[in-house]
Design an enzyme around this catalytic site. Structure first.
Site, PDB file in Angstrom:
ATOM      1  CG  HIS A  20      -1.859   1.191   1.222  1.00  0.00           C
ATOM      2  ND1 HIS A  20      -3.099   1.169   0.607  1.00  0.00           N
ATOM      3  CD2 HIS A  20      -1.727   2.441   1.746  1.00  0.00           C
ATOM      4  CE1 HIS A  20      -3.688   2.331   0.761  1.00  0.00           C
ATOM      5  NE2 HIS A  20      -2.881   3.133   1.447  1.00  0.00           N
ATOM      6  CB  CYS A  21       2.021   3.391  -2.705  1.00  0.00           C
ATOM      7  SG  CYS A  21       3.165   4.754  -2.990  1.00  0.00           S
ATOM      8  CB  ILE A  22       1.652   6.503   2.308  1.00  0.00           C
ATOM      9  CG1 ILE A  22       3.156   6.732   2.158  1.00  0.00           C
ATOM     10  CG2 ILE A  22       1.368   5.380   3.288  1.00  0.00           C
ATOM     11  CD1 ILE A  22       3.855   7.134   3.437  1.00  0.00           C
TER      12      ILE A  22
ATOM     13  CG  ASN B 209      -5.154   7.810  -0.357  1.00  0.00           C
ATOM     14  OD1 ASN B 209      -5.023   7.108   0.644  1.00  0.00           O
ATOM     15  ND2 ASN B 209      -6.286   8.416  -0.669  1.00  0.00           N
ATOM     16  CB  SER B 210      -4.082   3.696  -4.522  1.00  0.00           C
ATOM     17  OG  SER B 210      -4.587   2.553  -5.174  1.00  0.00           O
TER      18      SER B 210
END
Length: 399
Positions: free
Chosen positions: A250-252, A255-256
């Site tokens: 999950h890549c901050i 945001n996805s």
């Protein structure tokens, strides 16, 4: 602040991402609740229990008003850092820590947030604004170079929007379609075997039993949180609250989740952004320090602090170099993981279970489970497709 709140989400940890008790409104904690609140309001239906103003509460929650001080402080800090090189060293060194401190102080209760995505897009727009207003009037940048930087930035944004369309969520229809295809394939094989046996019995030819060794197939598993069947290499993201096909992480920053459907576009976005950033930094340094070599201009550029405009551009070049360096490291890790056919989630699980081997100074973890060689690993990555149609993303996901 306890250490447990700073720990990253554990893969497949049975914790719901929609913990509504931490929100003041008590209900509107995601964009889907925002849509439902608007539908209730338009149809004059009573709101849910415990929600006095669900529409207003959800809108305030999704707008993230707490981002405004950070966006105002960033240009101010860069201008203060441009006053003297010692101030620049202190501020640029402390800036990542300040960003993380502000994030945990204002967003520690939120699972999904647009904080890092907004900060990244704002930084990109501010750097491009300074490039147009400060570097371009100096006359050292040609129209071709300007078009190249602009095209790179546009291509980055287009690729980012494509990445945000969805990682490939696991749905119940995915398992039903898989089961149906397996039954169809089995029926066709039985039908072909029946034709062969009937032909052989008519001709009187004895049938030789052929034993074919099929390749072992990974079994589907049931998610302990979603309670649905998911394909091999899929994982549950507690931040998004759904299972994702071939979940990487999950890549901050976007945001996805990064999964089977958007992994290629994610790597493409990283590549284009890093190349565009390095090219833009080189143009800025070449304009500010024409007598210095490009490799040494970032460390030594005499006379750059004589004017406030040149000092600001030089400081922003350093800021862009720090951001580009971090994303370059992420890109290198992604390329190595693809080369060994391992996802970031699988690497974390292998390290936890002590079933993987760290290679290349710890940059990649080789599990040896799915790797089929460098060439075939890249062919599999470049040709993989989403097995199901991802649900349409909301407007907040595309921002």
């Amino acid at each position: 602040m306890k250490w447990e709140k700073l720990k990253p989400p554990e893969p497949d940890e049975p914790v719901c991402c929609c913990e509504c008790d931490i929100y003041q409104s008590g209900c509107c904690c995601d964009c889907e609740d925002l849509d439902e609140a608007f539908n209730r309001w338009l149809k004059n239906k009573p709101p849910k229990s415990g929600c006095h103003s669900p529409v207003l509460g959800a809108m305030i929650d999704n707008l993230e008003v707490s981002m405004i001080p950070a966006l105002l402080l960033l240009p101010l800090l860069l201008r203060v850092a441009a006053l003297h090189y010692l101030l620049g060293i202190i501020i640029l060194t402390a800036l990542p820590g300040l960003v993380l401190w502000y994030y945990y102080a204002t967003h520690r209760k939120k699972r999904r947030t647009l904080f890092f995505l907004t900060l990244a897009l704002y930084s990109l727009a501010y750097m491009y604004y300074l490039f147009i207003t400060e570097i371009l009037p100096r006359g050292d940048i040609s129209q071709l170079q300007l078009c190249t930087v602009t095209a790179g930035m546009i291509f980055t944004l287009v690729s980012l929007v494509h990445t945000k369309k969805g990682p490939g969520f696991v749905t119940t229809s995915l398992h039903e379609g898989h089961t149906h295809s397996q039954e169809t394939k089995k029926d066709s094989m039985d039908l072909n075997n029946g034709y062969v046996q009937s032909a052989a019995s008519c001709s009187g030819t004895p049938i030789e039993k052929q034993t074919t060794k099929e390749a072992p197939r990974a079994k589907w598993s049931r998610c302990p949180v979603c309670k649905i069947m998911r394909p091999p290499r899929a994982g549950h993201c507690r931040t998004c609250g759904s299972c994702v096909q071939r979940l990487d992480h999950h890549c901050i920053w976007i945001n996805s989740c990064v999964g089977q459907a958007n992994h290629r576009s994610f790597v493409l976005t990283l590549s284009v952004f890093v190349v565009t950033s390095l090219y833009g930094i080189s143009l800025v340094l070449w304009s500010l320090c024409p007598r210095q070599y490009l490799m040494t201009a970032l460390l030594y550029c005499p006379g750059v602090y004589s004017q406030s405009s040149t000092a600001l551009c030089f400081t922003c070049a350093w800021y862009s170099s720090i951001v580009a360096g971090g994303l370059l490291y992420l890109l290198v890790v992604q390329v190595l993981n693809i080369s060994f056919n391992v996802t970031e989630r699988e690497a974390q699980l292998a390290l936890r279970k002590k079933t993987g081997q760290s290679r290349l100074w710890g940059l990649v973890v080789d599990t040896g489970e799915y790797s089929r060689g460098f060439y075939h690993n890249w062919v599999e990555f470049l040709t993989m497709t989403d097995a199901s149609v991802s649900p349409p993303s909301s407007l907040t996901d595309l921002v």
